[in-house]
Design a protein around this motif. Structure first.
Motif, PDB file in Angstrom:
ATOM      1  N   MET A   1      34.673  27.314  40.610  1.00 11.01           N
ATOM      2  CA  MET A   1      34.524  28.511  39.800  1.00 11.01           C
ATOM      3  C   MET A   1      35.830  28.729  39.042  1.00 11.01           C
ATOM      4  N   LYS A   2      35.706  29.060  37.776  1.00 10.96           N
ATOM      5  CA  LYS A   2      36.893  29.301  36.954  1.00 10.96           C
ATOM      6  C   LYS A   2      37.653  30.528  37.471  1.00 10.96           C
ATOM      7  N   GLN A   3      38.949  30.500  37.300  1.00 11.61           N
ATOM      8  CA  GLN A   3      39.798  31.580  37.802  1.00 11.61           C
ATOM      9  C   GLN A   3      39.425  32.937  37.205  1.00 11.61           C
ATOM     10  N   GLU A   4      39.093  32.971  35.930  1.00 12.67           N
ATOM     11  CA  GLU A   4      38.726  34.238  35.283  1.00 12.67           C
ATOM     12  C   GLU A   4      37.466  34.829  35.911  1.00 12.67           C
ATOM     13  N   VAL A   5      36.511  33.975  36.215  1.00 12.66           N
ATOM     14  CA  VAL A   5      35.267  34.429  36.846  1.00 12.66           C
ATOM     15  C   VAL A   5      35.559  34.929  38.253  1.00 12.66           C
ATOM     16  N   LYS A   6      36.385  34.196  38.968  1.00 11.39           N
ATOM     17  CA  LYS A   6      36.741  34.593  40.328  1.00 11.39           C
ATOM     18  C   LYS A   6      37.443  35.946  40.316  1.00 11.39           C
ATOM     19  N   GLU A   7      38.384  36.133  39.423  1.00  7.00           N
ATOM     20  CA  GLU A   7      39.108  37.413  39.342  1.00  7.00           C
ATOM     21  C   GLU A   7      38.148  38.562  39.009  1.00  7.00           C
ATOM     22  N   PHE A   8      37.240  38.316  38.096  1.00  8.09           N
ATOM     23  CA  PHE A   8      36.237  39.326  37.744  1.00  8.09           C
ATOM     24  C   PHE A   8      35.396  39.691  38.965  1.00  8.09           C
ATOM     25  N   ALA A   9      34.897  38.668  39.662  1.00 10.35           N
ATOM     26  CA  ALA A   9      34.038  38.905  40.823  1.00 10.35           C
ATOM     27  C   ALA A   9      34.798  39.595  41.951  1.00 10.35           C
ATOM     28  N   VAL A  10      36.058  39.254  42.148  1.00 13.86           N
ATOM     29  CA  VAL A  10      36.869  39.919  43.175  1.00 13.86           C
ATOM     30  C   VAL A  10      37.009  41.401  42.841  1.00 13.86           C
ATOM     31  N   GLU A  11      37.318  41.703  41.600  1.00 11.17           N
ATOM     32  CA  GLU A  11      37.459  43.097  41.172  1.00 11.17           C
ATOM     33  C   GLU A  11      36.163  43.871  41.394  1.00 11.17           C
ATOM     34  N   GLU A 116      27.938  31.148  36.777  1.00 12.20           N
ATOM     35  CA  GLU A 116      29.339  30.736  36.674  1.00 12.20           C
ATOM     36  C   GLU A 116      30.027  30.664  38.022  1.00 12.20           C
ATOM     37  N   MET A 117      29.449  31.337  38.999  1.00 11.57           N
ATOM     38  CA  MET A 117      30.054  31.369  40.331  1.00 11.57           C
ATOM     39  C   MET A 117      29.580  30.215  41.214  1.00 11.57           C
TER      40      MET A 117
END
Length: 118
Positions: A1-11, A116-117
């Motif tokens: 998973m791309k870092q931007e997607v991961k950061e979004f999902a974490v938030e 994306e995840m």
């Protein structure tokens, strides 16, 4: 998973977990997923987390039905259930797909990026 997607999902997962309307099951799934990030268990926990969100993020039709049901009235009280039912009907008329409570809103945002995840 791309870092931007991961950061979004974490938030969004943290928003969901902190919402008054978050179910215990969704909170537990989010906690497990967050703990698994960066480990060998990340993919499996991502799949479990997304499956839990699919079960917990309520379609607007379910909100309409639940807020008018005896169970909804018992849970929220008659007056609050009546208010929530009216709000759910307005959501439905507006074309909303999901409940707009804080937990469902955050969960739906995550589900919108499911592909994306995975």
């Amino acid at each position: 998973m791309k870092q931007e997607v991961k950061e979004f999902a974490v938030e969004k997962a943290k928003e969901m977990m902190n919402a008054f309307s978050c179910s215990p099951e969704a909170k537990a799934a989010a906690e497990s997923w967050l703990a698994a990030l960066g480990t060998e268990a990340e993919q499996a926990e991502t799949e479990k987390f997304l499956a839990e969100l699919e079960a917990d993020v309520l379609p607007v039709e379910a909100c309409v039905a639940f807020t008018a049901s005896e169970a909804g009235i018992q849970l929220f009280g008659a007056e609050k259930a009546k208010q929530m039912h009216a709000h759910s009907l307005e959501l439905q008329k507006s074309g909303a797909v999901y409940c707009d409570c804080p937990a469902c809103t955050a969960g739906a945002a995550i589900l919108a990026r499911k592909a994306e995840m995975l």
